[in-house]
Design an enzyme around this catalytic site. Structure first.
Site, PDB file in Angstrom:
ATOM      1  CB  CYS A  58      -0.943   0.004   1.195  1.00 50.99           C
ATOM      2  SG  CYS A  58      -0.118  -0.077   2.798  1.00 50.99           S
ATOM      3  NE  ARG A  60       8.171   0.972   0.437  1.00 56.04           N
ATOM      4  CZ  ARG A  60       8.825   2.134   0.630  1.00 56.04           C
ATOM      5  NH1 ARG A  60       9.620   2.618  -0.316  1.00 56.04           N
ATOM      6  NH2 ARG A  60       8.698   2.789   1.771  1.00 56.04           N
ATOM      7  CB  SER A 114       7.512   2.279   6.691  1.00 53.47           C
ATOM      8  OG  SER A 114       8.120   1.047   6.395  1.00 53.47           O
ATOM      9  CD  GLU A 121       0.888  -4.015   9.161  1.00 52.85           C
ATOM     10  OE1 GLU A 121       0.749  -3.359   8.113  1.00 52.85           O
ATOM     11  OE2 GLU A 121      -0.009  -4.174  10.001  1.00 52.85           O
ATOM     12  CD  GLN A 125       3.653  -4.701   3.658  1.00 53.92           C
ATOM     13  OE1 GLN A 125       4.586  -3.896   3.682  1.00 53.92           O
ATOM     14  NE2 GLN A 125       2.395  -4.303   3.775  1.00 53.92           N
ATOM     15  CB  THR A 194      -9.542 -13.404   5.704  1.00 53.02           C
ATOM     16  OG1 THR A 194      -9.737 -14.247   4.557  1.00 53.02           O
ATOM     17  CG2 THR A 194     -10.883 -12.890   6.191  1.00 53.02           C
ATOM     18  N   GLY A 195      -6.427 -11.983   4.256  1.00 58.53           N
ATOM     19  CA  GLY A 195      -5.021 -12.313   4.069  1.00 58.53           C
ATOM     20  C   GLY A 195      -4.244 -11.960   5.330  1.00 58.53           C
TER      21      GLY A 195
END
Length: 321
Positions: A58, A60, A114, A121, A125, A194-195
């Protein structure tokens, strides 16, 4: 040992676009889904790039690769993006090479670049991105070694600095926003997606809003069922979601749908709604936010709610560097 030029450290390149210059909508146009990533890997291989990964979140979208041609990396990014243009990339994006690219990669992997400083997170990722690239035989040994070093550095930053002190994840911020907005004791919440991100959000919802009634929805039904079984929650099949969404006071989206899945027609204009769109590209049409009674926030607005913790973390940035 003599390495091919495309496998030398000074040929490490990063081409991308991020929250620093590109807003929510522009970043959505540069999102690269997994199907497009597979095609990108194949074309890169034909062009002589044998070590490459795609980091598309979300915040980059970036291509990391060992190549002697940064322009080729830019071309691949634009070609396989969801709609971003070359002129947008030139105006709002960036391309780093050699040691500048290495420094950027380490800063990204350690949460220092970030939107939410120190966001943990990004580690998950990044791990997911490199695993996907490995599955498609796109990661060479030097890129693999680089990623492992970044993970080691990230762990050291976490253990020896305050860069990751406090809770400032987007999922936690979303719950904090809900707590300030929703007055009822038992809000009806629909969580779409729901990932891994959705699962983290669900845990925060259960912990901080224990009285809420939560229903799960996911395009792939078995994933929603698995999460629902773990927490004993109801499931709404995805094909019924658009017809039923109007019955939920709170709707949170965090999927990788390439276009909005919720539009104004799906909401009752006489009701009040609290909508959180944590997806890039946007899952909720911006026009929904103009409806009377609708309170809509997206990932950029959620991220802006964390300035106090951000200030504390920023003070420890030199130690992390």
């Amino acid at each position: 040992m003599n390495l091919h030029i495309n496998h030398r450290v000074d040929c490490f390149c990063v081409a991308g676009i991020s929250y620093k210059k590109a807003d929510f909508d522009v970043r959505g146009r540069f999102f690269i889904n997994e199907t497009s990533q597979v095609a990108l890997f194949a074309e890169a291989r034909k062009a002589g790039i044998n070590s490459l990964m795609v980091l598309s979140t979300c915040n980059r979208t970036e291509l990391w690769a060992f190549t002697a041609s940064p322009l080729l990396l830019q071309h691949l990014l634009v070609k396989f993006a969801a709609g971003g243009t070359g002129s947008e990339l030139q105006q709002l994006g960036y391309t780093y090479t050699s040691h500048q690219a290495l420094q950027h990669a380490f800063r990204v992997g350690c949460g220092m670049d970030s939107q939410i400083l120190g966001d943990y997170e990004i580690t998950g990722q990044l791990r997911k991105a490199v695993q996907f690239a490995k599955q498609h035989k796109a990661v060479g040994p030097l890129l693999d070694r680089l990623i492992n070093l970044i993970f080691q550095a990230s762990k050291q930053v976490k253990n020896t600095t305050n860069l990751r002190s406090g809770t400032v994840s987007a999922s936690f911020a979303a719950v904090e926003w809900l707590k300030t907005m929703v007055s009822g004791p038992k809000p009806e919440i629909l969580l779409i997606g729901t990932g891994k991100f959705g699962h983290n959000l669900l845990k925060n919802l259960l912990h901080y809003l224990p009285e809420a009634s939560i229903t799960l929805c996911n395009r792939t039904l078995y994933k929603a069922v698995a999460a629902a079984k773990q927490y004993r929650l109801p499931v709404l099949p995805f094909e019924q979601m658009q017809a039923q969404v109007q019955h939920f006071e709170v709707v949170i989206t965090c999927t990788h749908a390439p276009e909005p899945i919720l539009r104004p027609a799906q909401f009752d204009k006489a009701k009040t709604y609290y909508l959180i769109d944590l997806s890039v590209p946007a899952n909720i049409d911006a026009a929904v936010g103009h409806l009377s009674g609708v309170n809509l926030v997206n990932i950029d607005e959620i991220s802006g709610m964390l300035q106090q913790t951000y200030a504390r973390r920023k003070a420890d940035l030199p130690a992390a560097e």
